[in-house]
Design an enzyme around this catalytic site. Sequence first.
Site, short mmCIF file in Angstrom:
data_model
loop_
_atom_site.label_atom_id
_atom_site.label_comp_id
_atom_site.label_asym_id
_atom_site.label_seq_id
_atom_site.Cartn_x
_atom_site.Cartn_y
_atom_site.Cartn_z
N SER A 113 0.80 -1.22 0.00
CA SER A 113 0.00 0.00 0.00
C SER A 113 0.84 1.28 0.00
CB SER A 113 -0.96 -0.05 1.18
OG SER A 113 -1.86 1.00 1.11
N HIS A 114 0.69 2.05 1.06
CA HIS A 114 1.33 3.37 1.12
C HIS A 114 2.77 3.29 1.63
CE1 HIS A 114 -0.50 2.14 4.78
NE2 HIS A 114 0.30 2.94 5.46
N ASP A 278 -3.08 6.29 -3.09
CA ASP A 278 -1.89 5.70 -2.48
C ASP A 278 -1.25 4.64 -3.38
OD1 ASP A 278 -3.78 3.70 -2.21
OD2 ASP A 278 -3.04 3.04 -0.26
N ASP A 280 -1.38 1.41 -3.76
CA ASP A 280 -2.19 0.39 -4.43
C ASP A 280 -3.56 0.88 -4.86
OD1 ASP A 280 -2.91 0.59 -1.73
OD2 ASP A 280 -3.67 -1.46 -1.67
N ASP A 282 -6.16 2.26 -3.25
CA ASP A 282 -7.40 2.14 -2.49
C ASP A 282 -7.68 3.34 -1.58
OD1 ASP A 282 -5.42 1.48 -0.72
OD2 ASP A 282 -6.26 -0.46 -0.11
N ARG A 283 -6.69 4.21 -1.39
CA ARG A 283 -6.94 5.38 -0.54
C ARG A 283 -7.18 6.63 -1.38
NH1 ARG A 283 -3.20 5.20 4.82
NH2 ARG A 283 -3.41 2.97 5.19
N LYS A 377 -11.62 -0.72 -0.25
CA LYS A 377 -11.79 0.72 -0.37
C LYS A 377 -11.28 1.11 -1.75
CE LYS A 377 -7.63 1.72 2.43
NZ LYS A 377 -7.26 0.47 3.08
C1 VG1 Z 1 -3.82 1.21 8.24
C2 VG1 Z 1 -5.05 2.06 8.44
C3 VG1 Z 1 -6.30 1.21 8.23
C4 VG1 Z 1 -6.25 0.56 6.84
C5 VG1 Z 1 -4.95 -0.21 6.69
C6 VG1 Z 1 -4.79 -0.77 5.30
O1 VG1 Z 1 -3.79 0.16 9.18
O2 VG1 Z 1 -5.06 2.65 9.70
O3 VG1 Z 1 -7.44 2.01 8.38
O4 VG1 Z 1 -7.33 -0.31 6.66
O5 VG1 Z 1 -3.84 0.64 6.94
O6 VG1 Z 1 -4.85 0.24 4.35
P1 VG1 Z 1 -2.94 0.22 10.54
O7 VG1 Z 1 -3.12 -1.12 11.16
O8 VG1 Z 1 -1.55 0.54 10.15
O9 VG1 Z 1 -3.55 1.33 11.33
V1 VG1 Z 1 -3.83 0.16 3.02
O10 VG1 Z 1 -4.25 1.40 1.98
O11 VG1 Z 1 -2.37 0.20 3.76
O12 VG1 Z 1 -4.13 -1.33 2.34
CO CO Z 2 -3.65 1.15 0.16
#
Ligand code: VG1
Ligand code: CO
Length: 544
Positions: A113-114, A278, A280, A282-283, A377
């Site tokens: 992801s990010h 982000d 991937d 989804d954000r 998302k």
């Molecule tokens: C974070 C965010 C959470 C989100 C997750 C995956 O998790 O707070 O809301 O669902 O990332 O998003 P954490 O456990 O680090 O708080 V992504 O866009 O990284 O797939």
């Molecule tokens: Co993401």
Amino acid sequence: MNINTQATESFDDQKPGTSGLRKKVKTFQQPHYLANFVQSIFNALDDKQGKTLVIGGDGRYFNREAIQIIIKIAAANGFKKLIIGQDGLLSTPAASHIIRKYQAFGGIILSASHNPAGPNEDFGIKYNVSNGGPAPEKYTDAFFENSKTLTEYQIAEFDDIDLNHLGEQQQDDVCIQIIDPVDDYAELMAEIFDFDLLKRAISSNYISLRFDAMHAITGPYAKRILGELLGASADSLINAEPLEDFGGGHPDPNLVYAKELADTMFSDDAPTFGAASDGDGDRNMVLGKQFFVTPSDSLAIMAANAQLIPAYKDGISGVARSMPTSQAVDRVAKAYNLPCYETPTGWKYFGNLLDAGHITLCGEESFGTGSNHVREKDGLWAVLFWLNLIAKKRQSVADIVQDHWRTFGRDIYSRHDYEAVETETANGIMQHLIDQLADLKGQTFGDYTVEYADEFSYQDPIDDSISHHQGIRIGFEDGSRIIYRASGTGTVGATLRVYLEKFEADPAKHHQDAQDALAELIELAEQLSELKQRSGREQPTVIT
Ligand code: VG1
Ligand code: CO
């Protein structure tokens, strides 16, 4: 097809977090590390013989190598069809859609992801089930259990697959289909939103926009949808070439990491609308001219205005938010008499509610919003939702948000992240809080009296499964909250998140800066947790 049974030794650290298994690339590059995890997934899945698996990733460093390994293990484990995004690319929401559209058994998404990418940065892998959503906890627990005792994996022997050419190729009885990563997703977006209205709003310059793909997966999606289909000019799409290292950046769409976009949007000649996604896809972060939309508000505003969007014109069935997300959407649900659910952090908890039709929209404070169109998302969906709202309401982003606050009040909100805290220190801070919970109720701190203090647990209303230890909640009598959680996506030490919120009904006070308005709660959060004191941090790494 020759299938090799490869002896291996198990690893003890393959426990999936909030969204799959995320580790340093170097960890994944150890011999057998990725293969072990993939076999552990497959061992936990019954009835996979003869089925279809979708594979794709955000294009980060190690994506291609990983896909070749996964293809061979999937072929050896009895899958008969593999649908793979061209060049190994699929955004997370697009992968979710493709699993659903082609009725696949499941999918493997490669992304952290990010988190930053490159040889010294992060990689990730997660499994999505047949509804297109992230595997629920009972699956991820089973993957982890399998990984702890794995002694061998099955891998087919054939040359690497050409991921560049669209079409089907056969490896004995396994069909490997390379698809365009954008086509199906773009078609879905055109069904949900009013593309004609959007085209007119953009060509007439009623909407001027800037979209920052942060050198990650949404580049090709934005070029096709915002550029080719909706007519946005090429210079309105920035950082739209996906790079294996995301240009050395941190593809996390917030005001700190999407600085280039933020600078533009807060300048005098800012466009009317700005957004970023982000790694991937989804954000989403949504900005107006000199105006930032808090993700929790974004969800509430979507819920309040959903009927203006073609796909939701008949209304929505309900809404859900993750526990740390502000209560703004709850107010909309109450006013519209809609069911509203509070779930643990992570999209996997929305899946059952969406499948059962209990909710149509859901979201998280972490720049994530989505609907029943997929089971992840969806960043570009959120961008299109906002564009559609602006074009339909003929109002600026700031006006839409401020109108909303006038109607529902404002939930002033902020999240403070402390990244890479030493694990033992972080555990100590959380334990220190847990130790106080029993005595907090009824205590008064300045303006705030504690109404409840607990560790959040969730019972899924569909399958009754229970998830414990989902963050510490301290709720006050006036509805304000302080929440503490340890992140489940970091790869270095521990990341602690402190979520702060306070309700403000008085329109005269809606324009306050969130940090100022929350100052007393911020102070109290430190007093209770001793987070700064114990970690030696002077301030959060990121404030959103
Ligand atoms: C974070 C965010 C959470 C989100 C997750 C995956 O998790 O707070 O809301 O669902 O990332 O998003 P954490 O456990 O680090 O708080 V992504 O866009 O990284 O797939
Ligand atoms: Co993401």
